[in-house]
Design a protein around this motif. Sequence first.
Motif, short mmCIF file in Angstrom:
data_model
loop_
_atom_site.label_atom_id
_atom_site.label_comp_id
_atom_site.label_asym_id
_atom_site.label_seq_id
_atom_site.Cartn_x
_atom_site.Cartn_y
_atom_site.Cartn_z
N VAL A 66 0.86 -1.18 0.00
CA VAL A 66 0.00 0.00 0.00
C VAL A 66 0.90 1.23 0.00
O VAL A 66 1.88 1.30 0.75
CB VAL A 66 -0.94 0.02 1.23
CG1 VAL A 66 -1.55 1.41 1.43
CG2 VAL A 66 -2.03 -1.02 1.07
N VAL A 67 0.57 2.19 -0.87
CA VAL A 67 1.33 3.43 -0.97
C VAL A 67 0.45 4.58 -0.49
O VAL A 67 -0.69 4.71 -0.95
CB VAL A 67 1.77 3.71 -2.42
CG1 VAL A 67 2.52 5.03 -2.52
CG2 VAL A 67 2.63 2.56 -2.94
N PHE A 89 4.02 -1.60 3.37
CA PHE A 89 3.50 -0.24 3.47
C PHE A 89 4.59 0.76 3.12
O PHE A 89 5.68 0.74 3.71
CB PHE A 89 3.00 0.01 4.89
CG PHE A 89 2.29 1.32 5.09
CD1 PHE A 89 1.21 1.68 4.30
CD2 PHE A 89 2.68 2.20 6.10
CE1 PHE A 89 0.54 2.88 4.49
CE2 PHE A 89 2.02 3.41 6.30
CZ PHE A 89 0.94 3.74 5.49
N VAL A 90 4.31 1.63 2.15
CA VAL A 90 5.20 2.72 1.76
C VAL A 90 4.49 4.02 2.05
O VAL A 90 3.36 4.23 1.61
CB VAL A 90 5.55 2.66 0.25
CG1 VAL A 90 6.26 3.94 -0.18
CG2 VAL A 90 6.41 1.45 -0.05
N THR A 91 5.11 4.90 2.81
CA THR A 91 4.47 6.17 3.14
C THR A 91 5.45 7.33 3.06
O THR A 91 6.62 7.21 3.44
CB THR A 91 3.83 6.14 4.55
OG1 THR A 91 3.25 7.43 4.82
CG2 THR A 91 4.85 5.82 5.62
N PRO A 112 7.08 -5.38 5.87
CA PRO A 112 8.09 -4.37 5.50
C PRO A 112 7.45 -2.99 5.42
O PRO A 112 6.38 -2.82 4.81
CB PRO A 112 8.58 -4.85 4.13
CG PRO A 112 7.44 -5.63 3.57
CD PRO A 112 6.79 -6.30 4.75
N VAL A 113 8.08 -2.01 6.03
CA VAL A 113 7.57 -0.63 6.03
C VAL A 113 8.69 0.30 5.56
O VAL A 113 9.80 0.26 6.08
CB VAL A 113 7.12 -0.21 7.44
CG1 VAL A 113 6.74 1.28 7.45
CG2 VAL A 113 5.94 -1.05 7.90
N ALA A 246 7.74 0.91 -3.82
CA ALA A 246 6.77 -0.18 -3.65
C ALA A 246 7.24 -1.44 -4.37
O ALA A 246 7.15 -2.55 -3.84
CB ALA A 246 5.41 0.26 -4.18
N GLY A 247 7.74 -1.26 -5.60
CA GLY A 247 8.22 -2.40 -6.35
C GLY A 247 9.40 -3.07 -5.67
O GLY A 247 9.53 -4.30 -5.66
#
Length: 267
Positions: A66-67, A89-91, A112-113, A246-247
């Motif tokens: 999730v971005v 999770f990418v933020t 993974p964050v 994300a990739g």
Amino acid sequence: MTVVGVTGATGAMGRAVLETAKERDDVAVAFAVNRDPADGERVAGHAVHDAAALPDLLAEHQPEVVVGFTGPESSSEYAAACAEAGVGFVTGTTGLDDAEQSALREAAESVPVLWATNFSRGVSALRSALVEAVAALPEYDIELTETHHNRKRDAPSGTATTLLDDIDAVRSDADTGQDEESAGQRTYGREGEQPREDGEIGVHVRRAGGIRGEHEIMLAGNDEVLTLAHRAESRGVFAAGALDAAGWLAGRAPGTYEFADVIEGEP
């Protein structure tokens, strides 16, 4: 192809992520969410669901990552939902307080964050150049100026804070001969009688118009001035970096990661 979900879909960065993903063949968007979206609202061809449905959407679509670029409180909630669903999770949310940063670390125990204050490759290069310059010029005065659009909430920006932390890290490792109390002191703007202290770092924040993001660091001393600067021309720069992240993050072990890991991990 990496399958992603996108939060904050109707915000400026959420829209940029969805528009950028639409132009790429290495990313597929499974769903988009936002808090209280308008009925029938769509962004880049994707229906925007209410963020309250995120847990159900995660279970139904099973994205890899999730971005999200949202408010700090929302980011913490989304991180917890991703941890529960086993989704990375990418933020790029900035302005996180201690509790909200702790929420990301807690989520990273399960998935993974990757949290970054900036997803620009240019800013990553700027950080490297800044570290080298500060190490080479330990006694030079430093001033940092950042400029963003008039709707940005946090000040200074998350990127500016990261740059300041980079400076502090270098100078704390160096013997500059400066007074320990004044070294690394951040002065936010100046007014009235305010002579500069040894080792102090001036920080100046500007908010105007629709400026995407500008950061400039000035190092001055020995009758010379060195300026390092970066300007983003489009939010697409950050959106592309977030999708690259994300990739890269998909399928990785639980833990906390940085955007530098993405760049350094590429062939």
